[in-house]
Design a protein around this motif. Structure first.
Motif, PDB file in Angstrom:
ATOM      1  N   SER A  57     -20.058 -41.805  29.808  1.00  0.00           N
ATOM      2  CA  SER A  57     -20.474 -43.190  29.677  1.00  0.00           C
ATOM      3  C   SER A  57     -22.117 -43.030  29.418  1.00  0.00           C
ATOM      4  O   SER A  57     -22.517 -43.697  28.451  1.00  0.00           O
ATOM      5  CB  SER A  57     -20.222 -44.033  30.820  1.00  0.00           C
ATOM      6  N   ARG A  58     -22.744 -42.322  30.202  1.00  0.00           N
ATOM      7  CA  ARG A  58     -24.173 -42.128  30.050  1.00  0.00           C
ATOM      8  C   ARG A  58     -24.590 -41.552  28.704  1.00  0.00           C
ATOM      9  O   ARG A  58     -25.522 -41.920  27.981  1.00  0.00           O
ATOM     10  CB  ARG A  58     -24.894 -41.370  31.114  1.00  0.00           C
ATOM     11  N   LEU A  87     -12.475 -48.558  27.274  1.00  0.00           N
ATOM     12  CA  LEU A  87     -13.058 -49.813  27.201  1.00  0.00           C
ATOM     13  C   LEU A  87     -11.997 -50.970  26.600  1.00  0.00           C
ATOM     14  O   LEU A  87     -12.105 -51.921  26.922  1.00  0.00           O
ATOM     15  CB  LEU A  87     -14.337 -49.763  26.630  1.00  0.00           C
ATOM     16  N   GLN A 143     -18.233 -41.464  34.509  1.00  0.00           N
ATOM     17  CA  GLN A 143     -19.817 -41.938  34.248  1.00  0.00           C
ATOM     18  C   GLN A 143     -20.730 -41.154  33.332  1.00  0.00           C
ATOM     19  O   GLN A 143     -21.546 -41.715  32.590  1.00  0.00           O
ATOM     20  CB  GLN A 143     -20.277 -42.158  35.762  1.00  0.00           C
ATOM     21  N   LEU A 161     -15.071 -48.448  34.866  1.00  0.00           N
ATOM     22  CA  LEU A 161     -14.538 -47.049  34.425  1.00  0.00           C
ATOM     23  C   LEU A 161     -14.673 -46.338  35.531  1.00  0.00           C
ATOM     24  O   LEU A 161     -15.473 -46.315  36.548  1.00  0.00           O
ATOM     25  CB  LEU A 161     -15.868 -46.711  33.347  1.00  0.00           C
ATOM     26  N   ARG A 211     -19.682 -53.259  31.256  1.00  0.00           N
ATOM     27  CA  ARG A 211     -18.886 -52.343  31.930  1.00  0.00           C
ATOM     28  C   ARG A 211     -19.361 -50.803  31.605  1.00  0.00           C
ATOM     29  O   ARG A 211     -19.745 -49.983  32.426  1.00  0.00           O
ATOM     30  CB  ARG A 211     -17.448 -52.210  31.868  1.00  0.00           C
ATOM     31  N   LEU A 212     -19.565 -50.624  30.488  1.00  0.00           N
ATOM     32  CA  LEU A 212     -20.104 -49.276  29.996  1.00  0.00           C
ATOM     33  C   LEU A 212     -21.636 -49.037  30.510  1.00  0.00           C
ATOM     34  O   LEU A 212     -21.781 -47.784  31.083  1.00  0.00           O
ATOM     35  CB  LEU A 212     -20.193 -49.306  28.474  1.00  0.00           C
ATOM     36  N   LEU A 213     -22.360 -50.093  30.413  1.00  0.00           N
ATOM     37  CA  LEU A 213     -23.857 -49.828  30.913  1.00  0.00           C
ATOM     38  C   LEU A 213     -23.901 -49.955  32.492  1.00  0.00           C
ATOM     39  O   LEU A 213     -24.766 -49.025  32.990  1.00  0.00           O
ATOM     40  CB  LEU A 213     -24.689 -51.059  30.634  1.00  0.00           C
ATOM     41  N   ARG A 214     -22.902 -50.302  33.279  1.00  0.00           N
ATOM     42  CA  ARG A 214     -22.893 -50.092  34.581  1.00  0.00           C
ATOM     43  C   ARG A 214     -22.512 -48.832  34.882  1.00  0.00           C
ATOM     44  O   ARG A 214     -22.993 -48.068  35.947  1.00  0.00           O
ATOM     45  CB  ARG A 214     -21.972 -51.152  35.319  1.00  0.00           C
ATOM     46  N   ALA A 215     -21.348 -48.308  34.208  1.00  0.00           N
ATOM     47  CA  ALA A 215     -21.142 -46.801  34.569  1.00  0.00           C
ATOM     48  C   ALA A 215     -21.990 -45.984  34.433  1.00  0.00           C
ATOM     49  O   ALA A 215     -22.168 -44.906  34.982  1.00  0.00           O
ATOM     50  CB  ALA A 215     -19.853 -46.468  33.632  1.00  0.00           C
ATOM     51  N   ALA A 216     -22.920 -46.319  33.054  1.00  0.00           N
ATOM     52  CA  ALA A 216     -23.999 -45.206  32.705  1.00  0.00           C
ATOM     53  C   ALA A 216     -25.111 -45.392  33.740  1.00  0.00           C
ATOM     54  O   ALA A 216     -25.739 -44.363  33.985  1.00  0.00           O
ATOM     55  CB  ALA A 216     -24.446 -45.617  31.270  1.00  0.00           C
ATOM     56  N   ALA A 217     -25.199 -46.484  34.266  1.00  0.00           N
ATOM     57  CA  ALA A 217     -26.533 -46.810  35.310  1.00  0.00           C
ATOM     58  C   ALA A 217     -26.146 -45.720  36.489  1.00  0.00           C
ATOM     59  O   ALA A 217     -26.995 -45.450  37.273  1.00  0.00           O
ATOM     60  CB  ALA A 217     -26.607 -48.083  35.840  1.00  0.00           C
ATOM     61  N   GLN A 218     -24.973 -45.423  36.844  1.00  0.00           N
ATOM     62  CA  GLN A 218     -24.754 -44.755  37.992  1.00  0.00           C
ATOM     63  C   GLN A 218     -25.107 -43.069  37.953  1.00  0.00           C
ATOM     64  O   GLN A 218     -25.263 -42.707  38.995  1.00  0.00           O
ATOM     65  CB  GLN A 218     -23.048 -44.822  38.178  1.00  0.00           C
ATOM     66  N   VAL A 219     -25.170 -42.761  36.791  1.00  0.00           N
ATOM     67  CA  VAL A 219     -25.664 -41.502  36.479  1.00  0.00           C
ATOM     68  C   VAL A 219     -27.150 -41.548  36.433  1.00  0.00           C
ATOM     69  O   VAL A 219     -27.800 -42.016  35.836  1.00  0.00           O
ATOM     70  CB  VAL A 219     -25.289 -40.961  35.160  1.00  0.00           C
ATOM     71  N   ASP A 222     -17.303 -55.473  27.735  1.00  0.00           N
ATOM     72  CA  ASP A 222     -17.161 -54.081  27.511  1.00  0.00           C
ATOM     73  C   ASP A 222     -18.409 -53.302  27.678  1.00  0.00           C
ATOM     74  O   ASP A 222     -18.536 -52.341  28.225  1.00  0.00           O
ATOM     75  CB  ASP A 222     -16.421 -54.032  26.194  1.00  0.00           C
ATOM     76  N   LEU A 223     -19.285 -53.754  27.192  1.00  0.00           N
ATOM     77  CA  LEU A 223     -20.687 -53.212  27.121  1.00  0.00           C
ATOM     78  C   LEU A 223     -21.469 -53.263  28.440  1.00  0.00           C
ATOM     79  O   LEU A 223     -22.020 -52.167  28.814  1.00  0.00           O
ATOM     80  CB  LEU A 223     -21.686 -54.106  26.068  1.00  0.00           C
ATOM     81  N   HIS A 277     -19.965 -57.951  37.798  1.00  0.00           N
ATOM     82  CA  HIS A 277     -19.052 -56.905  38.163  1.00  0.00           C
ATOM     83  C   HIS A 277     -17.510 -57.354  38.047  1.00  0.00           C
ATOM     84  O   HIS A 277     -16.818 -56.430  38.515  1.00  0.00           O
ATOM     85  CB  HIS A 277     -19.578 -56.574  39.438  1.00  0.00           C
ATOM     86  N   LEU A 288     -30.103 -49.709  32.709  1.00  0.00           N
ATOM     87  CA  LEU A 288     -29.896 -48.282  33.327  1.00  0.00           C
ATOM     88  C   LEU A 288     -30.880 -48.316  34.740  1.00  0.00           C
ATOM     89  O   LEU A 288     -30.330 -47.432  35.522  1.00  0.00           O
ATOM     90  CB  LEU A 288     -30.321 -47.315  32.278  1.00  0.00           C
ATOM     91  N   ASP A 318     -30.750 -40.033  36.080  1.00  0.00           N
ATOM     92  CA  ASP A 318     -31.493 -38.999  35.104  1.00  0.00           C
ATOM     93  C   ASP A 318     -32.555 -38.422  35.677  1.00  0.00           C
ATOM     94  O   ASP A 318     -33.862 -38.938  35.308  1.00  0.00           O
ATOM     95  CB  ASP A 318     -31.606 -39.753  33.628  1.00  0.00           C
TER      96      ASP A 318
END
Lengths: 142, 115
Positions: free
Chosen positions: A75-76, A60, A72, A67, B24-32, B21-22, B6, A99, B34
């Motif tokens: 990142s999560r 980052l 990913q 990313l 980008r991080l949250l977008r990547a995290a949202a792809q997973v 940055d944040l 995006h 999220l 849960d």
């Protein structure tokens, strides 16, 4: 974690109370302990992060690109670490907004907060997350 | 609130994490997703039952517990019965004067009728 505790402490189960009550008590105590531990250490240390999470932080900071898909999961996990430092309301709004990808209107209906409250909480939560990310990033780059 | 952009911004040089940055991080995290179900690990219930039986919480323990309760209830009944019998015996002694009174009355009535 609760299942592990139940298994470990099964020898202490006297059988005088129903098993469901005993497991519920363990679950409640585990949650209370977790909340207490979060109060004790409201800072995220670099040592708390895995190598993959540290790599995400570095990525980052050094690259403007999105990313990669293989980052990913890390990142999560990093986001989960950052969320642990937030207040429950802030954690909820970040989870719903970013999220889960819900809109402010949807969050307003779910939580009963006003749209302004949702935005303010999201803004404060992002500020805190950015602050933590900066601290971690500076530690990673050292 | 503006939706997350995006478009990736330039790499930061100051060291401070930016909104980009944040996001980008949250977008990547949202792809997973849960969506893992919260359930006990495989074989957990079997292990719990086995360990419970080994620790004496099984059928034998329940049987002992039941027998203890039955014994306690039986003891309580015996005590109650003994107390009742004792009171009954003492009560019989007290009721004797009434018996005598009735006997005297019977005798008096018979004498009266005989005359």
């Amino acid at each position: 974690m609760i299942f592990i505790k139940v298994f470990q402490k099964l020898s202490q189960f006297s059988g005088k109370v129903p098993l469901e009550h005993w497991v519920s008590r363990i679950a409640i105590n585990t949650c209370l302990n977790q909340i207490e531990s979060e109060k004790i250490r409201p800072e995220l240390r670099q040592a708390d992060l895995s190598e993959e999470e540290q790599a995400v932080v570095e990525k980052l900071a050094t690259s403007p690109d999105e990313l990669a898909p293989d980052r990913q999961l890390a990142s999560r996990q990093l986001v989960e670490h950052l969320l642990e430092l937030l207040k429950p309301a802030e954690r909820l709004v970040i989870d719903l907004l970013y999220l889960q990808g819900r809109t402010v209107e949807e969050i307003r209906k779910i939580t009963g907060w006003s749209a302004a409250a949702v935005k303010v909480r999201a803004f404060r939560a992002r500020q805190k997350m950015k602050c933590q990310l900066t601290k971690i990033s500076s530690g990673t780059n050292l | 609130m503006n939706p997350p952009s995006h478009n990736a911004g330039p790499a930061r040089t100051s060291g401070a994490a930016s909104d980009v940055d944040l996001e980008r991080l949250l977008r990547a995290a949202a792809q997973v997703k849960d969506d893992a179900p919260i359930e006990p690990p495989f074989g957990f219930d079997t292990r719990v039952i086995a360990l419970s039986r080994r620790n004496g919480n099984g059928a034998a323990f329940l049987l002992r517990q039941m027998l203890a309760r039955v014994a306690l209830a039986a003891a309580a009944v015996i005590v109650l019965a003994a107390t009742g019998a004792y009171l009954e015996l003492n009560g019989a002694d007290n009721s004797e004067p009434f018996g005598n009174e009735f006997a005297i009355a019977d005798t008096a009535i018979q004498d009266e009728v005989g005359q």
